[in-house]
Design an enzyme around this catalytic site. Structure first.
Site, PDB file in Angstrom:
ATOM      1  N   GLN A 107      35.838  38.827  43.853  1.00  0.00           N
ATOM      2  CA  GLN A 107      37.062  39.616  43.699  1.00  0.00           C
ATOM      3  C   GLN A 107      37.281  40.026  42.241  1.00  0.00           C
ATOM      4  OE1 GLN A 107      39.275  40.862  45.907  1.00  0.00           O
ATOM      5  NE2 GLN A 107      38.042  40.148  47.632  1.00  0.00           N
ATOM      6  N   SER A 108      36.218  40.225  41.519  1.00  0.00           N
ATOM      7  CA  SER A 108      36.305  40.532  40.088  1.00  0.00           C
ATOM      8  C   SER A 108      37.110  41.797  39.794  1.00  0.00           C
ATOM      9  CB  SER A 108      34.893  40.695  39.522  1.00  0.00           C
ATOM     10  OG  SER A 108      34.931  41.220  38.211  1.00  0.00           O
ATOM     11  N   ASN A 109      38.153  41.629  38.993  1.00  0.00           N
ATOM     12  CA  ASN A 109      38.921  42.778  38.533  1.00  0.00           C
ATOM     13  C   ASN A 109      38.099  43.611  37.546  1.00  0.00           C
ATOM     14  OD1 ASN A 109      41.572  44.048  38.773  1.00  0.00           O
ATOM     15  ND2 ASN A 109      41.849  43.572  36.607  1.00  0.00           N
TER      16      ASN A 109
END
Length: 322
Positions: free
Chosen positions: A75-77
Site C-alpha cells: 500500500q505504498s503511498n
C-alpha cells in the site's frame, strides 16, 4: 533569509501548500499548533513524495529515461505518487511491491491501476532482493529499447532530500507573512528523506527550530537522517546541519504499516475537531506521537509547533482503524 541554489526540478505539485492553524486542537492542548498541508499538493491524494519526485524525475528526464522503477510496501503511498507523477510526464511506472500487508485491490492499489502502473509483487522481506530485481529489469528494458530510472524506497536519496529543504524555505516565508515563529517541526519518518530535508532546510531558513522525526518503522533513523542531510548539503555546497537540532522518536506501535489502537482516538479527534484526515499507519502515528510528546513536556517554548501532513489518506480505504 538565506538563499541556496537548488538543482533543476520538474514542476509537479501546486505550491505553496496551505499552512493552517489548528484553532480547536491548539485550545485543547494549550499550545499553538499548525499543520503544513502537503496532503493538498495537487497530485492524487497528496503527500510528501511529490516534493522529492520533482527533483528525482527531473533527473530521470534529463537522462532520457522513459520508465521509472520504484518499490515499497503493498500500500505504498510513495509508489502510488510515483505512478501518478510518471503518468503525468508520459513515463511508464513499474512498482516492485513487497507481497506483505493488504494486497487486495483496495486503497493505493486501486490508484496504482488508475495511473497505469505495472505492479509486481515480490515475496521477500528484503529490499536488497527487490533492488536486485530492479537492476535485472532495467537491463531487460534496455534490450527492448527503453531506459529505466531507479528510485529507492521513499525517494529518500540525497537529491530527493532537497524537496523538503525547499519545503522549509516555503514554510519560513509563510510563517513570516502570518507573523509567527516555528519552533518545532514534526514529521513521520519511514525512510528518512523527509526528516533529513526538514533538518537541512531548518538549518538554513529556520535556524532556531528543532526538527522532530517520529519513526513509524524500526531502523537506525537518526543516523540515516544525519547521513542524508550531510549528502544533500554537499549537493547544495553548504555545511551539514548541527545534529543537536534533530530529535528522533519511535512510535511504531505493533509494527510497520500496522495500525495501533491507541492512535485511533487521536485520528478521530483531529477529523472531528478540524476536518482533517490522517492515515492509520504513517501520519496518524506521527500525529499521535507528537501529542504524546507534548503531554510529556518534550517541546520547549522556542516557538509554535508545525506538523507536516505527509499524505497517505488512501490507507483509510485499505485498512480499518484499530
Amino acid at each position: 533569509m538565506q538563499t541556496l541554489t537548488f538543482p533543476p526540478r520538474q514542476s509537479l505539485g501546486l505550491y505553496p501548500t496551505p499552512l493552517q492553524h489548528l484553532d480547536t486542537i491548539s485550545a485543547r492542548y494549550g499550545r499553538d499548533i499548525w499543520i503544513k498541508r502537503d496532503d493538498l499538493c495537487g497530485v492524487a491524494l497528496g503527500g510528501n513524495k511529490v516534493r522529492k519526485l520533482e527533483f528525482l524525475l527531473a533527473q530521470a528526464k534529463a537522462q532520457g529515461c522513459d520508465t521509472v522503477i520504484t518499490t515499497g510496501g503493498a500500500q505504498s503511498n510513495h509508489a502510488m505518487l510515483t505512478a501518478a507523477c510518471a503518468a503525468r510526464l508520459g513515463m511508464q511506472a513499474i512498482l516492485l511491491l513487497k507481497a506483505r500487508g493488504v494486497m487486495e485491490r483496495r486503497g493505493n492499489l486501486v490508484l496504482d491501476d488508475l495511473y497505469g502502473a505495472r505492479v509486481r509483487f515480490v515475496d521477500t522481506d528484503s529490499y536488497d532482493d527487490i533492488h536486485a530485481q530492479a537492476q535485472q529489469l532495467s537491463l531487460d528494458l534496455e534490450k527492448q529499447g527503453h531506459r529505466a530510472f531507479w528510485i529507492p524506497l521513499g525517494g529518500s536519496t540525497p537529491l530527493g532530500t532537497l524537496g523538503y529543504a525547499e519545503g522549509v524555505r516555503e514554510l519560513a516565508e509563510q510563517a513570516q507573512a502570518l507573523g509567527f515563529r516555528p519552533g518545532h517541526l514534526v514529521c513521520a519518518t519511514g525512510s528518512g528523506g523527509t526528516a533529513a530535508g526538514l533538518f537541512l532546510g531548518a538549518s538554513r531558513f529556520l535556524p532556531e527550530a528543532q526538527v522532530h522525526a517520529v519513526c513509524v518503522d524500526h531502523g537506525p533513523f537518526r543516523q540515516i537522517t544525519l547521513d542524508l542531510a550531510a549528502q544533500a548539503s554537499d549537493l547544495l555546497g553548504c555545511p551539514a546541519p548541527d545534529p543537536a537540532a534533530l530529535t528522533v522518536e519511535s512510535h511504531v506501535g505493533p509494527g510497520y504499516a500496522v495500525s495501533a489502537p491507541e492512535d485511533s482516538p487521536r485520528i478521530r479527534e483531529l477529523a472531528q475537531a478540524e476536518g482533517i484526515l490522517l492515515d492509520p499507519v504513517y501520519t496518524g502515528k506521527a500525529w499521535s506521537g507528537m501529542l504524546d510528546l507534548l503531554e510529556q513536556g518534550a517541546f520547549d517554548d522556542r516557538g509554535d509547533l508545525v506538523f507536516f501532513h505527509t499524505g497517505g489518506a488512501a490507507a483509510l480505504f485499505a485498512m480499518d482503524l484499530a
